[in-house]
Design a protein around this motif. Sequence first.
Motif, PDB file in Angstrom:
ATOM      1  N   GLY A 297       0.828  -1.204   0.000  1.00 51.43           N
ATOM      2  CA  GLY A 297       0.000   0.000   0.000  1.00 51.43           C
ATOM      3  C   GLY A 297       0.853   1.239   0.000  1.00 51.43           C
ATOM      4  O   GLY A 297       1.992   1.239  -0.454  1.00 51.43           O
ATOM      5  N   GLY A 298       0.293   2.311   0.480  1.00 43.26           N
ATOM      6  CA  GLY A 298       1.016   3.570   0.510  1.00 43.26           C
ATOM      7  C   GLY A 298       0.614   4.460  -0.645  1.00 43.26           C
ATOM      8  O   GLY A 298      -0.541   4.507  -1.040  1.00 43.26           O
ATOM      9  N   TRP A 299       1.601   5.107  -1.221  1.00 42.97           N
ATOM     10  CA  TRP A 299       1.372   6.163  -2.199  1.00 42.97           C
ATOM     11  C   TRP A 299       2.007   5.825  -3.529  1.00 42.97           C
ATOM     12  O   TRP A 299       2.972   5.076  -3.596  1.00 42.97           O
ATOM     13  CB  TRP A 299       1.910   7.480  -1.641  1.00 42.97           C
ATOM     14  CG  TRP A 299       1.290   7.742  -0.307  1.00 42.97           C
ATOM     15  CD1 TRP A 299       1.816   7.434   0.917  1.00 42.97           C
ATOM     16  CD2 TRP A 299      -0.008   8.265  -0.057  1.00 42.97           C
ATOM     17  NE1 TRP A 299       0.923   7.760   1.901  1.00 42.97           N
ATOM     18  CE2 TRP A 299      -0.207   8.281   1.339  1.00 42.97           C
ATOM     19  CE3 TRP A 299      -1.028   8.745  -0.876  1.00 42.97           C
ATOM     20  CZ2 TRP A 299      -1.383   8.734   1.930  1.00 42.97           C
ATOM     21  CZ3 TRP A 299      -2.199   9.210  -0.293  1.00 42.97           C
ATOM     22  CH2 TRP A 299      -2.356   9.202   1.097  1.00 42.97           C
ATOM     23  N   GLN A 300       1.476   6.402  -4.611  1.00 41.84           N
ATOM     24  CA  GLN A 300       1.960   6.104  -5.957  1.00 41.84           C
ATOM     25  C   GLN A 300       3.360   6.656  -6.206  1.00 41.84           C
ATOM     26  O   GLN A 300       4.126   6.074  -6.972  1.00 41.84           O
ATOM     27  CB  GLN A 300       0.988   6.655  -7.001  1.00 41.84           C
ATOM     28  CG  GLN A 300      -0.346   5.951  -6.985  1.00 41.84           C
ATOM     29  CD  GLN A 300      -1.304   6.474  -8.044  1.00 41.84           C
ATOM     30  OE1 GLN A 300      -0.998   7.390  -8.804  1.00 41.84           O
ATOM     31  NE2 GLN A 300      -2.493   5.888  -8.088  1.00 41.84           N
ATOM     32  N   VAL A 301       3.685   7.772  -5.582  1.00 40.59           N
ATOM     33  CA  VAL A 301       4.975   8.426  -5.784  1.00 40.59           C
ATOM     34  C   VAL A 301       5.484   8.968  -4.454  1.00 40.59           C
ATOM     35  O   VAL A 301       4.727   9.050  -3.487  1.00 40.59           O
ATOM     36  CB  VAL A 301       4.859   9.603  -6.790  1.00 40.59           C
ATOM     37  CG1 VAL A 301       4.455   9.109  -8.172  1.00 40.59           C
ATOM     38  CG2 VAL A 301       3.887  10.657  -6.293  1.00 40.59           C
ATOM     39  N   GLU A 302       6.754   9.336  -4.402  1.00 36.36           N
ATOM     40  CA  GLU A 302       7.281  10.069  -3.253  1.00 36.36           C
ATOM     41  C   GLU A 302       6.927  11.537  -3.444  1.00 36.36           C
ATOM     42  O   GLU A 302       6.901  12.026  -4.577  1.00 36.36           O
ATOM     43  CB  GLU A 302       8.795   9.910  -3.150  1.00 36.36           C
ATOM     44  CG  GLU A 302       9.213   8.514  -2.787  1.00 36.36           C
ATOM     45  CD  GLU A 302      10.686   8.397  -2.455  1.00 36.36           C
ATOM     46  OE1 GLU A 302      11.432   9.411  -2.513  1.00 36.36           O
ATOM     47  OE2 GLU A 302      11.103   7.277  -2.136  1.00 36.36           O
ATOM     48  N   PHE A 303       6.654  12.238  -2.334  1.00 29.10           N
ATOM     49  CA  PHE A 303       6.240  13.635  -2.448  1.00 29.10           C
ATOM     50  C   PHE A 303       6.511  14.383  -1.146  1.00 29.10           C
ATOM     51  O   PHE A 303       6.625  13.775  -0.085  1.00 29.10           O
ATOM     52  CB  PHE A 303       4.752  13.725  -2.808  1.00 29.10           C
ATOM     53  CG  PHE A 303       3.852  12.988  -1.863  1.00 29.10           C
ATOM     54  CD1 PHE A 303       3.332  13.625  -0.745  1.00 29.10           C
ATOM     55  CD2 PHE A 303       3.521  11.661  -2.075  1.00 29.10           C
ATOM     56  CE1 PHE A 303       2.502  12.952   0.139  1.00 29.10           C
ATOM     57  CE2 PHE A 303       2.689  10.978  -1.196  1.00 29.10           C
ATOM     58  CZ  PHE A 303       2.178  11.626  -0.082  1.00 29.10           C
ATOM     59  N   PRO A 304       6.599  15.729  -1.220  1.00 32.77           N
ATOM     60  CA  PRO A 304       6.858  16.530  -0.032  1.00 32.77           C
ATOM     61  C   PRO A 304       5.595  16.880   0.743  1.00 32.77           C
ATOM     62  O   PRO A 304       4.490  16.928   0.180  1.00 32.77           O
ATOM     63  CB  PRO A 304       7.512  17.797  -0.597  1.00 32.77           C
ATOM     64  CG  PRO A 304       6.915  17.935  -1.958  1.00 32.77           C
ATOM     65  CD  PRO A 304       6.681  16.525  -2.444  1.00 32.77           C
ATOM     66  N   GLY A 305       5.784  17.108   2.022  1.00 33.76           N
ATOM     67  CA  GLY A 305       4.688  17.532   2.884  1.00 33.76           C
ATOM     68  C   GLY A 305       5.236  18.161   4.159  1.00 33.76           C
ATOM     69  O   GLY A 305       6.446  18.344   4.304  1.00 33.76           O
ATOM     70  N   THR A 306       4.320  18.451   5.071  1.00 33.09           N
ATOM     71  CA  THR A 306       4.660  19.106   6.327  1.00 33.09           C
ATOM     72  C   THR A 306       3.978  18.372   7.467  1.00 33.09           C
ATOM     73  O   THR A 306       2.791  18.057   7.383  1.00 33.09           O
ATOM     74  CB  THR A 306       4.188  20.577   6.304  1.00 33.09           C
ATOM     75  OG1 THR A 306       4.784  21.226   5.184  1.00 33.09           O
ATOM     76  CG2 THR A 306       4.570  21.306   7.576  1.00 33.09           C
ATOM     77  N   ILE A 307       4.726  18.111   8.553  1.00 35.50           N
ATOM     78  CA  ILE A 307       4.114  17.517   9.743  1.00 35.50           C
ATOM     79  C   ILE A 307       3.050  18.496  10.221  1.00 35.50           C
ATOM     80  O   ILE A 307       3.318  19.672  10.438  1.00 35.50           O
ATOM     81  CB  ILE A 307       5.161  17.264  10.858  1.00 35.50           C
ATOM     82  CG1 ILE A 307       6.253  16.308  10.372  1.00 35.50           C
ATOM     83  CG2 ILE A 307       4.488  16.746  12.126  1.00 35.50           C
ATOM     84  CD1 ILE A 307       5.798  14.910  10.043  1.00 35.50           C
ATOM     85  N   ASP A 308       1.827  17.997  10.363  1.00 33.79           N
ATOM     86  CA  ASP A 308       0.664  18.834  10.643  1.00 33.79           C
ATOM     87  C   ASP A 308       0.251  18.699  12.104  1.00 33.79           C
ATOM     88  O   ASP A 308       0.395  17.636  12.708  1.00 33.79           O
ATOM     89  CB  ASP A 308      -0.481  18.385   9.729  1.00 33.79           C
ATOM     90  CG  ASP A 308      -1.642  19.328   9.730  1.00 33.79           C
ATOM     91  OD1 ASP A 308      -1.563  20.363   9.047  1.00 33.79           O
ATOM     92  OD2 ASP A 308      -2.643  19.036  10.421  1.00 33.79           O
ATOM     93  N   ALA A 309      -0.276  19.774  12.660  1.00 34.08           N
ATOM     94  CA  ALA A 309      -0.681  19.798  14.070  1.00 34.08           C
ATOM     95  C   ALA A 309      -2.143  19.414  14.284  1.00 34.08           C
ATOM     96  O   ALA A 309      -2.690  19.662  15.349  1.00 34.08           O
ATOM     97  CB  ALA A 309      -0.407  21.187  14.649  1.00 34.08           C
ATOM     98  N   THR A 310      -2.773  18.781  13.290  1.00 33.03           N
ATOM     99  CA  THR A 310      -4.155  18.332  13.472  1.00 33.03           C
ATOM    100  C   THR A 310      -4.279  17.476  14.721  1.00 33.03           C
ATOM    101  O   THR A 310      -5.219  17.598  15.484  1.00 33.03           O
ATOM    102  CB  THR A 310      -4.638  17.558  12.229  1.00 33.03           C
ATOM    103  OG1 THR A 310      -4.660  18.451  11.120  1.00 33.03           O
ATOM    104  CG2 THR A 310      -6.012  16.973  12.441  1.00 33.03           C
ATOM    105  N   GLY A 311      -3.329  16.588  14.903  1.00 33.98           N
ATOM    106  CA  GLY A 311      -3.250  15.746  16.092  1.00 33.98           C
ATOM    107  C   GLY A 311      -1.790  15.437  16.354  1.00 33.98           C
ATOM    108  O   GLY A 311      -0.985  15.391  15.421  1.00 33.98           O
ATOM    109  N   ALA A 312      -1.437  15.238  17.599  1.00 39.93           N
ATOM    110  CA  ALA A 312      -0.056  14.903  17.942  1.00 39.93           C
ATOM    111  C   ALA A 312       0.278  13.505  17.418  1.00 39.93           C
ATOM    112  O   ALA A 312      -0.616  12.670  17.244  1.00 39.93           O
ATOM    113  CB  ALA A 312       0.126  14.953  19.452  1.00 39.93           C
ATOM    114  N   PRO A 313       1.559  13.232  17.149  1.00 34.53           N
ATOM    115  CA  PRO A 313       1.950  11.879  16.763  1.00 34.53           C
ATOM    116  C   PRO A 313       1.500  10.874  17.826  1.00 34.53           C
ATOM    117  O   PRO A 313       1.530  11.177  19.019  1.00 34.53           O
ATOM    118  CB  PRO A 313       3.471  11.954  16.693  1.00 34.53           C
ATOM    119  CG  PRO A 313       3.771  13.397  16.453  1.00 34.53           C
ATOM    120  CD  PRO A 313       2.701  14.143  17.198  1.00 34.53           C
TER     121      PRO A 313
END
Length: 115
Positions: free
Chosen positions: A51-67
């Motif tokens: 599973g996972g994603w079709q490609v590698e891509f950039p993003g940002t750790i989001d504060a929606t919820g803590a790890p």
Amino acid sequence: MTDTPPSVPASLPDRQAIEHILGRPLSRQWPADALPAGARVTVVRDMNGNGGWQVEFPGTIDATGAPEANEHAQAIIGELKYWVAFDEPQYDTAGEGPYRKAQIWGRHLKPAGES
């Protein structure tokens, strides 16, 4: 642990929707050893083809919820799951999406600038 950093705003509508689906509040207690909210990352493909994603891509750790601890049977001991906001909407390997944010296992995140 610390509370979610106030300098990185969480999307309240996203948080409320996720909490409604999960039937529980998302943690705001940020683990001391976790990547910080606002950190730039690359989401990498699952090398085992699980599973996972079709490609590698950039993003940002989001504060929606803590790890949070990853309690899946295939998780690595001590592995965390992070909310990541994507720079551009992405499709998963099943062709579903596009997604603009998702909870990603720590092993699939590479801090920006790492080879």
